[in-house]
Design a protein around this motif. Structure first.
Motif, short mmCIF file in Angstrom:
data_model
loop_
_atom_site.label_atom_id
_atom_site.label_comp_id
_atom_site.label_asym_id
_atom_site.label_seq_id
_atom_site.Cartn_x
_atom_site.Cartn_y
_atom_site.Cartn_z
N THR A 1 -3.27 7.87 8.10
CA THR A 1 -3.39 8.69 6.88
C THR A 1 -2.24 8.31 5.95
N CYS A 2 -2.40 8.62 4.67
CA CYS A 2 -1.28 8.47 3.74
C CYS A 2 -0.23 9.52 4.07
N GLN A 3 -0.73 10.67 4.47
CA GLN A 3 0.14 11.78 4.85
C GLN A 3 1.21 11.33 5.84
N GLY B 1 0.33 -12.75 -2.97
CA GLY B 1 -0.30 -13.77 -2.14
C GLY B 1 -0.91 -13.16 -0.89
N LYS C 1 -6.51 18.74 -3.56
CA LYS C 1 -6.82 17.37 -3.13
C LYS C 1 -6.35 16.37 -4.20
N GLY D 1 2.55 2.64 8.60
CA GLY D 1 1.21 2.94 8.09
C GLY D 1 0.12 2.70 9.12
N ASP D 2 -1.06 2.36 8.60
CA ASP D 2 -2.23 2.20 9.47
C ASP D 2 -2.08 1.05 10.47
N VAL E 1 -1.26 -13.03 2.99
CA VAL E 1 -0.49 -13.39 4.20
C VAL E 1 -1.46 -13.98 5.21
N GLU F 1 -16.60 11.91 2.81
CA GLU F 1 -16.24 11.81 1.38
C GLU F 1 -17.18 10.83 0.67
N ASP G 1 2.03 -8.75 -1.44
CA ASP G 1 0.68 -8.16 -1.38
C ASP G 1 -0.29 -9.13 -2.04
N ALA G 2 -1.54 -9.08 -1.58
CA ALA G 2 -2.56 -9.96 -2.13
C ALA G 2 -2.93 -9.56 -3.55
N GLY H 1 0.86 -1.19 0.00
CA GLY H 1 0.00 0.00 0.00
C GLY H 1 0.90 1.23 0.00
N TYR H 2 0.34 2.34 0.44
CA TYR H 2 1.10 3.60 0.42
C TYR H 2 2.37 3.49 1.27
N ALA H 3 2.25 2.92 2.47
CA ALA H 3 3.40 2.84 3.36
C ALA H 3 4.39 1.77 2.90
N LEU I 1 0.41 -4.01 6.44
CA LEU I 1 -0.82 -4.56 5.83
C LEU I 1 -2.04 -3.67 6.06
N ARG J 1 -6.37 3.37 -1.97
CA ARG J 1 -7.36 3.42 -0.89
C ARG J 1 -8.01 4.80 -0.79
C1 LIG Z 1 -12.16 6.60 1.15
C2 LIG Z 1 -10.86 6.93 1.81
C3 LIG Z 1 -10.29 8.19 1.59
C4 LIG Z 1 -9.06 8.52 2.20
N1 LIG Z 1 -8.53 9.77 1.97
C5 LIG Z 1 -7.34 10.09 2.51
C6 LIG Z 1 -6.72 11.36 2.24
O1 LIG Z 1 -7.26 12.20 1.54
N2 LIG Z 1 -5.51 11.61 2.80
C7 LIG Z 1 -4.85 10.69 3.57
O2 LIG Z 1 -3.73 10.96 4.03
N3 LIG Z 1 -5.41 9.48 3.87
C8 LIG Z 1 -6.63 9.17 3.35
N4 LIG Z 1 -7.19 7.94 3.63
C9 LIG Z 1 -6.50 7.02 4.54
C10 LIG Z 1 -5.42 6.27 3.79
O3 LIG Z 1 -5.94 5.69 2.61
C11 LIG Z 1 -4.76 5.19 4.66
O4 LIG Z 1 -4.31 5.80 5.84
C12 LIG Z 1 -3.59 4.56 3.91
O5 LIG Z 1 -4.06 3.84 2.78
C13 LIG Z 1 -2.78 3.63 4.81
O6 LIG Z 1 -1.70 3.12 4.07
P1 LIG Z 1 -1.11 1.67 4.41
O7 LIG Z 1 -0.01 1.45 3.44
O8 LIG Z 1 -0.85 1.56 5.86
O9 LIG Z 1 -2.31 0.67 4.11
P2 LIG Z 1 -3.06 0.38 2.71
O10 LIG Z 1 -2.93 1.51 1.78
O11 LIG Z 1 -4.45 -0.04 3.12
O12 LIG Z 1 -2.26 -0.87 2.12
C14 LIG Z 1 -2.30 -2.14 2.70
C15 LIG Z 1 -1.92 -3.15 1.64
O13 LIG Z 1 -1.85 -4.44 2.26
C16 LIG Z 1 -2.50 -5.40 1.44
N5 LIG Z 1 -3.00 -6.45 2.34
C17 LIG Z 1 -3.81 -6.30 3.41
N6 LIG Z 1 -3.97 -7.47 4.04
C18 LIG Z 1 -3.22 -8.39 3.37
C19 LIG Z 1 -2.92 -9.76 3.58
N7 LIG Z 1 -3.40 -10.46 4.62
N8 LIG Z 1 -2.09 -10.37 2.69
C20 LIG Z 1 -1.55 -9.69 1.64
N9 LIG Z 1 -1.78 -8.39 1.42
C21 LIG Z 1 -2.62 -7.74 2.27
C22 LIG Z 1 -3.58 -4.65 0.69
O14 LIG Z 1 -3.87 -5.29 -0.55
C23 LIG Z 1 -2.93 -3.27 0.50
O15 LIG Z 1 -2.25 -3.19 -0.74
C24 LIG Z 1 -8.41 7.58 3.05
C25 LIG Z 1 -8.99 6.31 3.26
C26 LIG Z 1 -10.20 5.99 2.66
C27 LIG Z 1 -10.82 4.61 2.90
#
Ligand SMILES: Cc1cc2nc3c(=O)[nH]c(=O)nc-3n(C[C@H](O)[C@H](O)[C@H](O)COP(=O)(O)OP(=O)(O)OC[C@H]3O[C@@H](n4cnc5c(N)ncnc54)[C@H](O)[C@@H]3O)c2cc1C
Length: 401
Positions: A296-298, A86, A364, A281-282, A88, A166, A47-48, A21-23, A115, A55
């Protein structure tokens, strides 16, 4: 079926990054650039999905809009990081292995857990069974199908946080024949300054979204939501956006986690219980001076960058540096033609300045598209170069040293 072990070169240090994902992508691209050409370090990303999940655009997917086809293997091309597709299913922190799709095992020396999280449908009875979520692209597509099939009716969006706002705005704009109700404990935009909050509320009113603030959903039924006061609101579809939880994988692995399943980290983003595991990340509970960061992605992308820099430092026999992060903005889309951007202090409290209307839409959109130029810059970066813009446009991460 036997379990396949992927061991790699016997002498290589194996860094496995879970989640692209983003992180996770920020961590992968950054680390791969740092170790490129260096013998003995192997970076693997799991990643799956092969398609990158945007997101931040899932409310668009949920209303039937097409978003860009972004391939993770293509984004990683030329970095030296290898991609494994795959699901996890387990992390064994004692054996230092990750199980994928139940039939493959990857060994790691250093693990990066990215994840992400999902909507917390466990909070209220019936939400898991009857509510839609934006937890994945597939979940968003399920809602899109349902909305497309509803000629008329009511869509309840539970949760008046940013995802709820949103989503409600997007559904109301795309499906004007539907009644959209936004329910939540707080007034939408409660954390914004009065001007931004009033703008946001006026935009929701213009789109015909009925806002019910100060309410608590206690049950989701197949055709309604029940509120704490006993009132029910009929619903042809319910979208659950309230709260986030992290997969039980983290706790099952014996990692120290908070009440949402997020991995507790030290200042360098290492698990407090298992220092060879980094959390980003999250999925991470990262404490800063103002409290624990929210998802946040931020903030998520800088955590990925920082984990990569920390791993590189440790591999070179140095101490990792502490992660410091300050928020900069809260951008909220209100359909495709309107938005509001609240600029914030590092602790996420609102400043007086905000953007609205077309300027905010453009801002945005730039932010939402920000990962691609950022990953591109990281890929080209010389190993010793600055990685994240110091005092950068999107964050105040201080780590690019
Ligand atoms: C509608 C919406 C709007 C948003 N708008 C904003 C915004 O404007 N600004 C902002 O900063 N944030 C925004 N966010 C929040 C932001 O999207 C998240 O904080 C961000 O995506 C977190 O990044 P991450 O890499 O931690 O997780 P994710 O981006 O969720 O990535 C996780 C990855 O792990 C993979 N994964 C998960 N479980 C498994 C598993 N068991 N096996 C294999 N792969 C797996 C997924 O396929 C995914 O690719 C928004 C969220 C939503 C839902």
């Amino acid at each position: 079926m036997g379990v396949r072990q992927e061991t790699g070169t016997a002498t290589a240090h194996r860094v496995v990054i879970l989640g692209a994902g983003y992180a996770g992508m920020a961590a992968a691209v950054q680390l791969a650039a740092r170790v490129k050409g260096r013998e003995g370090v192997r970076v693997t990303v799991v990643d799956a999905q092969e398609r990158f999940t945007e997101r931040m655009r899932l409310h668009m997917t949920a209303t039937g809009q097409r978003t860009a086809e972004l391939s993770i293997p293509e984004l990683l091309e030329g970095t030296g990081a290898r991609f494994v597709r795959g699901w996890v299913t387990a992390v064994d922190t004692a054996a230092k292995t990750v199980r994928i799709d139940d039939d493959r095992v990857l060994r790691y020396d250093t693990l990066v857990y990215g994840l992400g999280g999902v909507a917390d449908t466990s909070a209220v009875p019936g939400a898991e069974d009857h509510a839609y979520t934006l937890s994945s692209a597939q979940d968003a597509e399920l809602l899109a199908d349902r909305l497309a099939r509803l000629g008329s009716g009511t869509v309840v969006v539970a949760g008046s946080g940013l995802t709820g706002i949103e989503s409600a705005a997007e559904i109301a704009e795309r499906h004007p024949q539907l009644s959209v109700v936004l329910l939540g404990r707080q007034e939408p935009g409660a954390a914004m300054n009065p001007r931004a909050r009033a703008y946001l509320r006026a935009a929701l009113d213009r789109l015909g979204v009925r806002v019910c603030a100060g309410v608590e959903v206690v049950k989701v039924l197949p055709d309604a939501v029940q509120l704490a006061g006993g009132e029910s609101i009929a619903a042809d579809a319910v979208l659950w956006t309230s709260g986030t939880r992290v997969s039980p994988l983290t706790a099952a692995a014996g990692l120290a986690v908070d009440e949402h399943g997020r991995i507790l980290t030290d200042a360098a983003l290492r698990s407090v219980s298992h220092p060879e595991v980094y959390a980003i990340g999250d999925a991470a509970a990262i404490r800063q001076g103002y409290g624990v960061m929210h998802g946040t992605c931020q903030g998520g992308m800088p955590t990925g960058v920082h984990a990569a820099l920390s791993i590189d430092r440790v591999l070179r026999g140095k101490q990792p540096k502490p992660f410091r992060f300050g928020y900069y903005h809260t951008p909220v889309s209100l359909g495709r033609r309107d938005a509001v951007v609240q600029f914030t202090r590092p602790d996420d409290s609102p400043r007086r300045i905000c953007l609205t209307g077309r300027m905010a839409v453009r801002y945005k959109e730039t932010v939402t598209a920000s990962p691609w130029p950022t990953y591109g810059r990281m890929k080209k970066m010389p190993a010793s170069g600055a990685i994240w813009p110091r005092g950068g446009r999107f964050t105040r991460n201080q780590e690019a040293q």
